[in-house]
Every structure is written in structure tokens, then in C-alpha cells.
Scaffold this motif. Structure first.
Motif, mmCIF file in Angstrom:
data_model
loop_
_atom_site.group_PDB
_atom_site.id
_atom_site.type_symbol
_atom_site.label_atom_id
_atom_site.label_comp_id
_atom_site.label_asym_id
_atom_site.label_seq_id
_atom_site.Cartn_x
_atom_site.Cartn_y
_atom_site.Cartn_z
ATOM 1 N N LYS A 1 0.869 -1.189 0.000
ATOM 2 C CA LYS A 1 0.000 0.000 0.000
ATOM 3 C C LYS A 1 0.900 1.232 0.000
ATOM 4 N N ALA A 2 0.314 2.375 -0.318
ATOM 5 C CA ALA A 2 1.089 3.621 -0.308
ATOM 6 C C ALA A 2 1.637 3.853 1.098
ATOM 7 N N ARG A 3 2.842 4.345 1.180
ATOM 8 C CA ARG A 3 3.535 4.677 2.428
ATOM 9 C C ARG A 3 3.844 3.451 3.291
ATOM 10 N N GLU A 4 3.618 2.259 2.773
ATOM 11 C CA GLU A 4 3.910 1.058 3.559
ATOM 12 C C GLU A 4 5.394 0.707 3.454
ATOM 13 N N THR A 5 5.973 0.256 4.554
ATOM 14 C CA THR A 5 7.340 -0.272 4.521
ATOM 15 C C THR A 5 7.276 -1.743 4.893
ATOM 16 N N ARG A 6 7.677 -2.598 3.949
ATOM 17 C CA ARG A 6 7.633 -4.029 4.216
ATOM 18 C C ARG A 6 9.043 -4.481 4.558
ATOM 19 N N GLU A 7 9.214 -4.973 5.790
ATOM 20 C CA GLU A 7 10.527 -5.440 6.238
ATOM 21 C C GLU A 7 10.617 -6.954 6.046
ATOM 22 N N ARG A 8 11.799 -7.460 6.242
ATOM 23 C CA ARG A 8 12.050 -8.913 6.295
ATOM 24 C C ARG A 8 11.591 -9.658 5.041
ATOM 25 N N VAL A 9 11.757 -9.013 3.901
ATOM 26 C CA VAL A 9 11.526 -9.753 2.653
ATOM 27 C C VAL A 9 12.845 -10.497 2.375
ATOM 28 N N ASP A 10 13.037 -11.576 3.139
ATOM 29 C CA ASP A 10 14.321 -12.274 3.146
ATOM 30 C C ASP A 10 14.275 -13.472 2.200
ATOM 31 N N ILE A 11 15.379 -13.690 1.531
ATOM 32 C CA ILE A 11 15.465 -14.810 0.589
ATOM 33 C C ILE A 11 16.712 -15.609 0.936
ATOM 34 N N ALA A 12 16.554 -16.904 1.124
ATOM 35 C CA ALA A 12 17.692 -17.785 1.413
ATOM 36 C C ALA A 12 18.007 -18.571 0.137
ATOM 37 N N LEU A 13 19.228 -18.421 -0.353
ATOM 38 C CA LEU A 13 19.611 -19.090 -1.608
ATOM 39 C C LEU A 13 20.403 -20.359 -1.302
ATOM 40 N N PRO A 14 19.962 -21.471 -1.866
ATOM 41 C CA PRO A 14 20.785 -22.679 -1.750
ATOM 42 C C PRO A 14 21.901 -22.652 -2.788
ATOM 43 N N ARG A 15 22.993 -23.307 -2.482
ATOM 44 C CA ARG A 15 24.038 -23.435 -3.501
ATOM 45 C C ARG A 15 23.553 -24.367 -4.600
ATOM 46 N N HIS A 16 24.145 -24.177 -5.781
ATOM 47 C CA HIS A 16 23.878 -25.094 -6.872
ATOM 48 C C HIS A 16 24.360 -26.495 -6.509
ATOM 49 N N GLY A 17 23.827 -27.459 -7.162
ATOM 50 C CA GLY A 17 24.358 -28.799 -7.025
ATOM 51 C C GLY A 17 25.498 -29.020 -8.010
ATOM 52 N N ALA A 18 26.256 -30.086 -7.784
ATOM 53 C CA ALA A 18 27.371 -30.388 -8.676
ATOM 54 C C ALA A 18 27.575 -31.896 -8.751
ATOM 55 N N ILE A 19 28.132 -32.319 -9.861
ATOM 56 C CA ILE A 19 28.517 -33.726 -10.026
ATOM 57 C C ILE A 19 30.005 -33.752 -10.312
ATOM 58 N N MET A 20 30.720 -34.580 -9.551
ATOM 59 C CA MET A 20 32.169 -34.678 -9.730
ATOM 60 C C MET A 20 32.556 -36.132 -9.925
ATOM 61 N N GLY A 21 33.650 -36.336 -10.554
ATOM 62 C CA GLY A 21 34.097 -37.708 -10.736
ATOM 63 C C GLY A 21 35.336 -37.764 -11.599
ATOM 64 N N ARG A 22 35.511 -38.915 -12.199
ATOM 65 C CA ARG A 22 36.741 -39.191 -12.928
ATOM 66 C C ARG A 22 36.383 -40.003 -14.171
ATOM 67 N N VAL A 23 37.137 -39.810 -15.225
ATOM 68 C CA VAL A 23 36.965 -40.621 -16.428
ATOM 69 C C VAL A 23 38.277 -41.369 -16.658
ATOM 70 N N VAL A 24 38.173 -42.682 -16.783
ATOM 71 C CA VAL A 24 39.376 -43.509 -16.971
ATOM 72 C C VAL A 24 39.230 -44.329 -18.238
ATOM 73 N N ASP A 25 40.349 -44.863 -18.707
ATOM 74 C CA ASP A 25 40.311 -45.715 -19.894
ATOM 75 C C ASP A 25 40.132 -47.173 -19.465
ATOM 76 N N GLU A 26 40.265 -48.071 -20.419
ATOM 77 C CA GLU A 26 40.008 -49.483 -20.140
ATOM 78 C C GLU A 26 41.005 -50.072 -19.155
ATOM 79 N N ASN A 27 42.125 -49.369 -18.928
ATOM 80 C CA ASN A 27 43.116 -49.851 -17.969
ATOM 81 C C ASN A 27 42.978 -49.167 -16.620
#
Lengths: 526, 534
Positions: B106-132
Motif C-alpha cells: 500500500k502507499a507509504r507502507e514499509t515491508r521489512e524482512r523480505v528475506d530470501i535464502a539461496l541454496p548453492r547449486h548442485g554439482a557432479i564430480m568424478g573421474r573418467v578412466v580408460d580401459e586400464n
């Protein structure tokens, strides 16, 4: 950037004649020669399987992969001059017979039907530098480009050669792997390319002169090579361009960082347009070349510290050289292009900026413009080797190997560059102190007669013995030469008069005659 | 010089907001934090008005994660926070795909605590090997999603997630992942390169068939490590051939190849050939498998199936076809004719292998007298009415006097053109209406209802025997226009994205718990379905 790379190759070429250009094989050439070998670890001699082995020299030969016993075979090869190199994850790239990355490898010369069995490539484990890059607020810097440049010291200058490139991930982490042992400078650049791109040197400094080199041995892991991307304030250089009358002039200028080393990772060229330009520059020595639309040119070198600097760059009328290439014997093939250069010595400010050259076909006239400072007029064949300059004639004088100092507006017209393709060759073998034949050595040949340094560098050639312990140098201008075998020769650094004088006592004299091959046995000089 | 400055100023000013931001008296304040507590400095916060169009206002958070938007006019706003390495979220959102919570000021209203919590992105890690078991360097590792597009499973890249190269230890880290199920693929020396030949594109945990790939579940901010792929060399081959136009001329075509859908059950990415001006083309380093090669020049398309099994395939000829033409008319059962030609008629491709790899298929041009024409049609197709005038549905398709409704017809050659097509529309439109309720019996506003033919032969892409509907706020739904026949009706708590619900595997699972209904011409049927197990 392109100009910087050209200039680096100019430096190399000053002492290192271009290898004969090889006609590219039509496709999948076949022959009767065979090259076999083995790839093993340098430390334990264990075979390395699945290493990728490639042949340099002929581009169309497919690479092969080593078997479980580390062995590889190239069969059906055409006769030729081969350089064998191997790659394998976790090991430094290795070339047959190469002792250090800046020394030439052993070439393998194969005739039809030849079989060479003993190409053993000993691969040292590679080193790695890894770490994390954060910004000035402590946040990880993602997508920064991190480059490890190997520092190679030369006689009069140092070059840096990019050896590995990585991009930081979301944690700001990077890993530069596969590095041969050596000394490295690590730089990080902000993701966006262009004038706004910022570069920082490990351990987080803006100037390459303050960068901390990292020395790695084989198998070293330099973990936690972390640094902060906190670009400090760079000093501003204000350049005011003036014309012949001292009035402000508009110019297009290129400014390149030329200290303390040169190279792909080290040279950044900043283009500038205007009558007064003010780039922010990292501390160090900078070389500037400017040209105005009215034909004025200027060259300057300036040292930048942490304080702002102002210079005035007067633009002078550039010198001009015109003439033709003529053959000593009268006939010059129409389809033999030459590159004519107004070569600037490295010691002059112009030496590290832009090469002045013209490409001409056969006996077509050439023109070199915008010449300023001391220059030598040179010519070399653009494609096929075999042609060399015997004289640069102007007004009855021979300007070959002479410096011409262009102070402003001088014109040399009707210059005749006399070339010849009637060179000779020298080949042979070498013996050690007790007269025993040498299997692996370097060769330096140089003119017997002492003379100006430019002449020494024009005529000197370095080479390396092949797998049979033989050497061959082609296309030498006829004359009297000295030759010597050496344990090691830095083929990238031009020889000096003092250096060759020390070799004269052990050197073997020989004569190179037109279209003839001289065979000599060289002695090893310590 | 002055004019130059002016020009630059104008250029710089142009992309900026052309209208001044409206000024008001309300304020929004809040903090952006990490889901585990610490404030996020230098996060970008965007404020968008949902009732007045205009550019967003953008703020950066300070050291304590705080931000403020002042002088706002009264209205309805959404607030979104983003930062590199974090999932961007709207205020009120716990997950990226859920609805946020708009803020009404509304006019002249002050809205506090419009808080946003961001999660970190996900990730995939690993290794690539040959037939040996030795590390493979320079392998491109991609994270993809198996999506159903056009009723067919297809591996697609995840927007914003880049492939990463393995380092000399064979290690990789792919990041920027939202919660979801992912397929990891490793590719080295791809078809057409001689770099490290002999390894086919491999999917975790070690299969070359994308359908057999394991899906890796990534939860919010989850990092999954040790996703190790072992690549096994196969005998690769070279495929060479030439391309010809329908008139027999060799031409330098765009030539593309991809694994055949028939043998993999999923659509893989296409690779381009090395093509020469004389029409010659070459694919090198091709692992064993069934492939379809497609050549195209303008509207002409040609296909060729190839099976590769270690031996080189040479002298393949791919001839393009000029495309067929379909000419016909639209007729109406009964006296009524719709006022407007709100109608789309398309030849729906019936074989993914013989569908243009790129571009959009042709559709009918419908004339004032209800005649129509479709040109450049290639590949086996069914004639489909994808949009009918209000109150009408497709009754049948008659080609050369014979019923060809839902029939697959071959197209491509000029001789395969058809000029006597009648598309019959009817006002006898079937309707299934009902209410969707949740496990407690209350009307469900989310979820969906799927109706599909009992006959599994009808479970193909774009079949008119398949329909889905989302309920309105009071849980009511309508499925209109299904052809008469026996159907199964089933509720789902979430409709798979795009037309993924048309996947035969998915329908097969639904069939077990579905309700059976029969529809006759123009029948109106009311059913009530519940979402079980919520």
C-alpha cells in the motif's frame, strides 16, 4: 596480438633460418619406411600404454597409440624427416631426443625401405599448479582464465610460452596440469575479453615485474597456489601526438608491454586512437608505435611505474625504400614470393613493435614505408627455401648487413636486392676428444671471416644430428665456413662474435660451393 | 571530439529504461542469505511489478546481505535474488520450480524482512578412466536430462550448465545444477575427429545406450562425487559416400548423422560430416551401432540407414527427395460451418528417424473455400488436426476415397503427393468432465488428469487418443474432443514437462491404476478421480 606473435617469430628468425617448407602430401601418403619405438616413464623405465604418438614434419600421418608394452609402429611411411612426440595424461609432452623443451629434438631421417626400431621416448611425470582465486571481497572468482607460462631465458631477452590454460570453476578453483619441469608465471584474467579485462599475476600483483615465479620439478604438485584478484590502481600514461609543425595530431597507436619477458601470455597490445590518449598500464617497459592519417609515424619506449606519466610523441615522416628483387643469374621464377623487411634490431624501440615488411612476387617492385630508426634491408623467400640474398645495392653501395638510420622522410629508391638459389650443402658426422664418433650432438657453422654481427647472424646455422649420428645443413650461401660439434646449442638465441671466437680453435674449416655438397667430420668443442 | 562524446552518450543511453521509473512512497527491505545462514553480499536482487509493465529495479546486497527498494508506488511485486554459484529464487519460493509469493504494497507502507535464502547449486564430480583404469584427459563431460519431446525420449542439455573437460588426473566437476535427475555423458574424439579415436560416447555408469544410463539424483545444494566412467575402446569405422539431389546431381549437402531411434529408443545429438563440393562426405571414428544419415538442400531431404560394425562403410549414396504435396478440403458433418478458419492441419512425422533433424515441419495453408495445400512434406506422416474451430473435432480423414484417419502415409517423392484429401470435422465432440480431489477428499487445484486409449497401438507421439488436463482452482477438469472408443483415465500429482506424459512407459505405469471409460460419438461423461498417496 597478431603483431606480437609475428615479432616473436622475427626474433627467432634472426638467428634461425626457416626450415625448408615441405610440400604437403596430397593425402594419406604411403611409402615403405618403418618407424618403431617405445614409450616409457623417465624415472622407472616402465612402459606407458595408450600414449598418443604423433609424427611431426608430415602432417597427414595419423597418430598411433602405444600397446600395453608401450610399443608403437608407424609402417608404410614415405621417405622423410620425422620428429616423434608423445602425449599421455599425467606426463609432460615428450619429443624423441629432446633434452629440454627449448632445445631441438633428434630428427629421424628415413629413406625408402629404412626401418628404425629404437625411438625410445622417456616421459617425465608432469607437474601441476592448482589453487583458488578469490575476488577482493573473498568471493570465489568463477570463469577466470588462468595461464601458466613457462619462462625461457635467452641470451638477450626472455620469453614466456603458455604451457597450460584453465578456467576457474564455481569454487574459484583451477588446476594447471601436464606441466614440464620449469619456471612458471601464473596469470589470471577476468572473464570478459577486451579493454576492460584485468590481468593479475601470482601472488596477486598487477605488474609482471612483481610476479613471483613458481619453479616446479617433475611430478611436483603445487597445491594451494591461491591468490586474490584485487586489481590495484594502474598508472595512467598520457600520450600527446604532435605533427611535424608541433601541432596536435590524430594518430592510431599500438602499445605493447615489452618487459621483462615477451611472449603470448606476456605481451598485451592496447590499441589507441586520438590526439591525446590515456590508457591505464601495468608497471613495466612499454613500446609504442603510432601512425597518423597524414602519413606521420612515431616510435617510443616508455617505462611505467606506479605514478601517472605524460609523454609527447612527435610524429615524423616515415622513410621509404623502393626497388626490385633481381636474381644473380638473371632468372627469377615468377611464382617465388619474397618477403622484404626493414628489419629493426631488438635494441631499438622499434624492434619490439610492428614488423615492416612487404611481400612481392618474383621481380615485381617492392615498397617499404613508415620506416623510422635503424633498419636493415632484408629479404627471404616466403615459401620455398633455397633463395638467399647476396647483395643489397643502392647508388653503387652494398647495404647488405648495414644499418640505415631513418630520421624522417628519407627515401631510397631503385634498391636492388640480389638473390641467388645457388647455395651449397654441408653434411657429415662428428668425433669426440679421443676421436671416437659421436652419436648425438649439435652443430654450429659460421663464416670463417670475422665481420659485422649482422653478417655472422645471417650466415650462421645451427642443427642437430639425426638418429644415425649424421647432420646436414642445406642452402648455405657459397663461401668459407667453420663448423663445430657441441654438447648443446641454444638454437633460439643468436650467436655472438665472442662466442664463435671461442670456438674457432676446435672448428673445422670447409668450403661451400655452388650446388655442391661438402662432407666434413667435425670435432667436439667443450 | 565533442560530437563523438555526444554520440557515445546517446548510444549508452538508448538501451536504458526509456520511461522513468514510477515514483511512490512504499519501501521493501530484506536480506539475502545462504540457506545455511551466512549473509550473501553482492547478490543481485530484482524487483518486478506484476500489475504494471516496466523494467525491473535492480539492487545489490551490502556486506550484511541487506537490500532496499524505496520510493515504490503501491502495487504487486515479485522479488528475485541471484548470485553466481547459487540457485536463483523468488521471495516465498523454496524451490526453483515452485510458485513464489508476490508482495502487495500500500502507499507509504514499509515491508521489512523480505528475506530470501539461496541454496548453492548442485554439482557432479568424478573421474573418467580408460580401459586400464588410467585417467583420460580432455574428455568432455556433459550433464543432460532425459526429456520427452514429441512423445520421444531425448537427451537434452541443461540450460546454463556447460560441459567440462577432464584434467590430466581424469577429474571433472560439472556444476550449476538445480535439483533433478541427470544423465552424465563422456565424449572424447567425437565422430569426425582423429584426436583419441576408438571411444564411443559413454553414459554413466558405462553404457553407450542413453536409455540404459543411470539417472543421478541431485537434491538441493547436493554435490555428488565419485561419478566415475570407464571408457572402453570399440572398433570404429569410417563412413564415406556422396549426396545427390532428386535430379541426380551431386551437391555439397549439409550431412548429419545420429544414432537411430529404432535401436536406441532415444534421440541423440546429431553430428555433421566433412563434406566436399563434389558431394562427397565422410564421418570418421564411428562406433558400432545403427545410424540414420540425413542430407538436406533447401526443402529437399534424404535419409539413409547405416549399420556400422567395425568395418568401413564406403560409397554410400544419399539422394534427397523434393517433398510431396498434399491437397484437399475441409468438410463439416451437418449444416453448420464455423465462421472462422481457426484450424491447423499438419503432417505429423510418424518416424523419428525420418523426421527432419532441424527446422519446423510444414503446415497447411487453408484457403477461403476451405480447401488446403501442404507442400514440401517428407517422411512417413499422419495427417493431424492440431487445432480445430471451437465446438468441432476431427471425425475422419479420407484420402482418395478411403479412410486414412490415423494412417501413416509415406511422403517425400513427387509421386507420393495426394490431391484428394477430405478432412471431415464434426460437432459431435466427446467430453469427459469431473473433479480431481486429493487424498483427503478436498478438490485438488494442482496435479492433472490424463485420458488415454486402452489400445496400446494408439500410444504414439501426437496421438489424438491421448489427452491431459489440469484442473481449475475448484478441482474441475474437462477433456474434450477424444475420438470414440475405450479409454483409461488416471490422475497424476504432477504432469511431466512438455509432452513427456505421452511416453508409452509412463502410460503403461498409469494404466495399472486407471479408471476405464467408453466414449461414443459426442458423449458427455462425468467422472470423479482422486490423487492417491499424497
Amino acid at each position: 596480438m597478431a603483431a606480437a606473435i609475428v615479432l616473436l617469430s622475427e626474433v627467432m628468425l634472426s638467428s634461425h633460418p626457416q626450415p625448408p617448407a615441405r610440400d604437403l602430401p596430397a593425402s594419406r601418403q604411403s611409402g615403405t619406411a618403418t618407424l618403431r619405438g617405445r614409450v616409457v616413464t623417465a624415472d622407472s623405465g616402465e612402459p606407458l600404454r595408450n600414449a598418443r604418438v604423433a609424427l611431426g614434419g608430415i602432417s597427414n600421418i595419423q597418430p598411433v597409440f602405444t600397446a600395453n608394452d608401450g610399443r608403437f609402429t608407424f609402417a608404410g611411411l614415405p621417405a622423410g624427416h620425422y620428429i616423434v612426440s608423445a602425449r599421455k595424461a599425467g606426463y609432460a609432452p615428450t619429443t624423441f631426443g629432446q633434452r629440454r623443451p627449448d632445445l631441438p629434438p633428434i630428427p629421424i631421417d628415413l629413406e625408402a625401405g629404412d626401418v628404425f626400431q629404437d625411438a625410445e621416448l622417456r616421459m617425465p611425470r608432469s607437474a601441476a599448479i592448482s589453487g583458488r582465486i578469490i575476488d577482493e571481497f573473498g568471493d570465489p572468482l568463477e570463469l577466470a582464465t588462468v595461464v601458466a607460462s613457462r619462462i625461457v631465458r635467452k641470451e638477450s631477452f626472455t620469453v614466456s610460452v603458455a604451457a597450460a590454460t584453465a578456467v576457474t570453476d564455481d569454487l574459484g578453483e583451477y588446476r594447471l596440469g601436464g606441466l614440464p619441469a620449469g619456471t612458471y608465471i601464473v596469470t589470471a584474467s577476468t572473464p570478459k575479453r577486451g579493454p576492460a579485462q584485468i590481468r593479475v599475476y601470482y601472488p596477486g600483483v598487477a605488474a609482471r615485474v612483481q610476479a613471483q615465479p613458481i619453479v616446479v620439478q617433475a611430478a611436483d604438485e603445487r597445491l594451494a597456489t591461491d591468490f586474490t584478484f584485487a586489481p590495484g590502481r594502474l598508472a595512467k600514461l598520457t600520450i600527446a601526438f604532435t605533427d611535424l609543425k608541433g601541432e596536435p595530431a590524430n594518430a592510431v597507436a599500438m602499445i605493447a608491454n615489452v618487459s621483462p619477458w615477451l611472449g603470448d601470455a606476456g605481451v598485451n597490445i592496447v590499441p589507441m586512437v586520438g590526439s591525446v590518449v590515456t590508457p591505464a598500464l601495468e608497471p613495466g617497459d612499454w613500446s609504442i608505435f603510432a601512425r597518423s592519417p597524414e602519413g606521420g609515424v612515431g616510435i617510443a619506449r616508455v617505462s611505467i611505474g606506479s605514478d601517472d606519466t605524460s609523454i609527447t610523441m612527435p610524429l615524423a615522416k616515415g622513410g621509404r625504400v623502393t626497388g626490385r628483387i633481381v636474381s644473380e643469374t638473371g632468372s627469377l621464377p615468377r611464382d617465388t614470393p619474397f618477403i622484404v623487411e626493414g628489419f629493426a634490431d631488438l635494441s631499438s624501440p622499434a624492434g619490439l613493435t610492428v614488423p615492416w615488411s612487404a611481400r612481392v612476387n618474383g621481380s615485381a617492385p617492392f615498397e617499404l614505408t613508415e620506416l623510422l630508426g635503424p633498419r636493415q634491408i632484408r629479404a627471404r623467400p616466403a615459401v620455398a627455401a633455397g633463395w638467399f640474398v647476396t647483395a643489397v645495392l643502392h647508388d653503387g653501395r652494398n647495404l647488405l648487413d648495414e644499418n640505415i638510420d631513418f630520421k624522417g622522410g628519407e627515401t631510397l629508391s631503385g634498391v636492388q636486392i640480389v638473390v641467388s638459389d645457388r647455395g651449397g650443402s654441408v653434411n657429415g658426422s662428428a668425433v669426440g676428444a679421443e676421436g671416437a664418433p659421436l652419436a648425438d650432438y649439435f652443430v654450429l657453422v659460421f663464416p670463417e671471416e670475422t665481420g659485422p654481427l649482422a653478417r655472422l647472424r645471417r650466415l650462421a646455422r645451427a642443427s642437430r644430428s639425426n638418429q644415425k649420428g649424421e647432420f646436414a645443413i642445406e642452402h648455405l650461401p657459397p663461401g668459407r665456413y667453420l663448423g663445430v660439434a657441441l654438447e648443446e646449442v641454444d638454437t633460439a638465441a643468436p650467436p655472438t662474435s665472442e662466442y664463435v671466437d671461442r670456438l674457432r680453435a676446435r672448428a673445422t674449416p670447409f668450403i661451400v660451393a655452388e650446388r655442391q655438397t661438402t662432407t666434413v667430420i667435425l670435432k667436439l668443442a667443450q | 571530439m565533442t560530437s563523438l562524446v555526444v554520440v557515445l552518450f546517446v548510444l549508452a543511453a538508448l538501451p536504458q529504461a526509456p520511461l522513468p521509473l514510477p515514483i511512490g512512497t512504499a519501501t521493501i527491505r530484506g536480506h539475502v542469505v545462504r540457506t545455511d545462514g551466512p549473509p550473501l553480499a553482492r547478490a543481485e536482487v530484482r524487483l518486478l511489478s506484476t500489475d504494471k509493465p516496466g523494467p525491473p529495479r535492480v539492487a545489490m546486497t551490502d556486506e550484511s546481505g541487506g537490500y532496499e527498494f524505496a520510493t515504490l508506488p503501491a502495487g504487486r511485486y515479485t522479488v528475485t535474488a541471484s548470485k553466481t554459484g547459487y540457485v536463483a529464487l523468488e521471495f516465498g519460493q523454496d524451490r526453483a520450480f515452485e510458485a513464489g509469493q508476490p508482495i502487495v504494497l500500500k502507499a507509504r507502507e514499509t515491508r521489512e524482512r523480505v528475506d530470501i535464502a539461496l541454496p548453492r547449486h548442485g554439482a557432479i564430480m568424478g573421474r573418467v578412466v580408460d580401459e586400464n583404469g588410467e585417467p583420460l584427459e580432455g574428455v568432455s563431460v556433459s550433464v543432460k536430462e532425459m526429456r520427452s519431446l514429441g512423445g520421444r525420449r531425448q537427451l537434452v542439455s541443461v540450460p546454463g550448465v556447460l560441459p567440462r573437460q577432464t584434467n590430466e588426473l581424469g577429474r571433472y566437476r560439472v556444476y550449476g545444477l538445480q535439483p533433478g535427475d541427470y544423465v552424465v555423458s563422456a565424449e572424447v574424439g567425437r565422430v569426425g575427429s582423429d584426436d583419441l579415436p576408438g571411444y564411443p560416447v559413454t553414459y554413466f555408469p558405462g553404457t553407450i545406450n542413453p536409455v540404459e544410463a543411470h539417472r543421478i539424483h541431485i537434491g538441493l545444494s547436493e554435490e555428488v562425487s565419485s561419478v566415475e566412467l570407464a571408457l572402453t575402446p570399440v572398433r570404429t569405422a569410417r563412413i564415406t559416400g556422396r549426396t545427390f539431389t532428386s535430379s541426380g546431381e551431386p551437391f555439397q549437402a549439409g550431412v548429419q548423422m545420429r544414432p537411430s531411434w529404432r535401436s536406441t529408443g532415444a534421440i541423440a545429438e546429431a553430428v555433421g560430416a566433412r563434406a566436399q563440393p563434389d558431394g562427397g562426405f565422410e564421418f570418421s571414428n564411428v562406433p558400432p551401432g545403427d545410424y540414420v544419415i540425413q542430407a538436406f538442400k533447401g526443402a529437399e531431404i534424404g535419409w539413409q540407414f547405416v549399420t556400422v560394425n567395425g568395418a568401413d562403410v564406403t560409397d554410400l549414396a544419399v539422394t534427397t527427395l523434393p517433398g510431396s504435396t498434399i491437397v484437399g478440403r475441409v468438410t463439416f458433418e451437418g449444416a453448420e460451418t464455423p465462421a472462422k478458419r481457426d484450424l491447423d492441419i499438419v503432417p505429423a512425422p510418424a518416424d523419428p528417424d525420418q523426421t527432419a533433424f532441424f527446422g519446423t515441419p510444414s503446415s497447411a495453408e487453408i484457403h477461403d473455400d476451405w480447401t488446403f495445400e501442404i507442400t514440401d512434406v517428407s517422411g512417413p506422416s499422419r495427417l493431424r488436426v492440431t487445432r480445430a474451430p471451437s465446438g468441432f473435432a476431427l471425425k475422419r480423414v479420407i484420402v482418395n476415397g478411403l479412410d486414412a484417419t490415423d494412417a501413416v502415409m509415406p511422403f517425400g517423392a513427387e509421386s507420393q503427393s495426394v490431391v484428394d484429401v477430405e478432412i471431415v470435422l464434426t460437432r459431435e465432440v466427446t467430453r469427459i468432465t469431473g473433479t480431481l480431489s486429493d487424498a483427503r477428499g478436498a478438490p485438488a487445484a494442482s496435479g492433472a488428469v490424463i485420458a488415454f486409449a486402452e489400445d496400446r497401438e494408439r500410444w504414439y507421439q501426437g496421438s489424438r487418443f491421448l489427452a491431459a488436463s489440469r484442473p481449475s482452482q475448484n478441482g474441475s477438469f474437462v477433456i474434450a474432443g477424444l475420438p470414440p472408443g475405450a479409454y483409461l483415465v488416471a490422475p497424476v500429482d504432477r504432469l511431466p514437462d512438455s509432452d513427456g506424459w505421452q511416453d508409452p512407459g509412463f502410460l503403461g505405469v498409469l494404466a495399472a491404476k486407471a479408471m476405464r471409460v467408453t466414449l461414443s460419438d459426442g458423449q458427455q461423461l462425468a467422472v470423479n478421480v482422486s490423487v492417491i498417496g499424497r
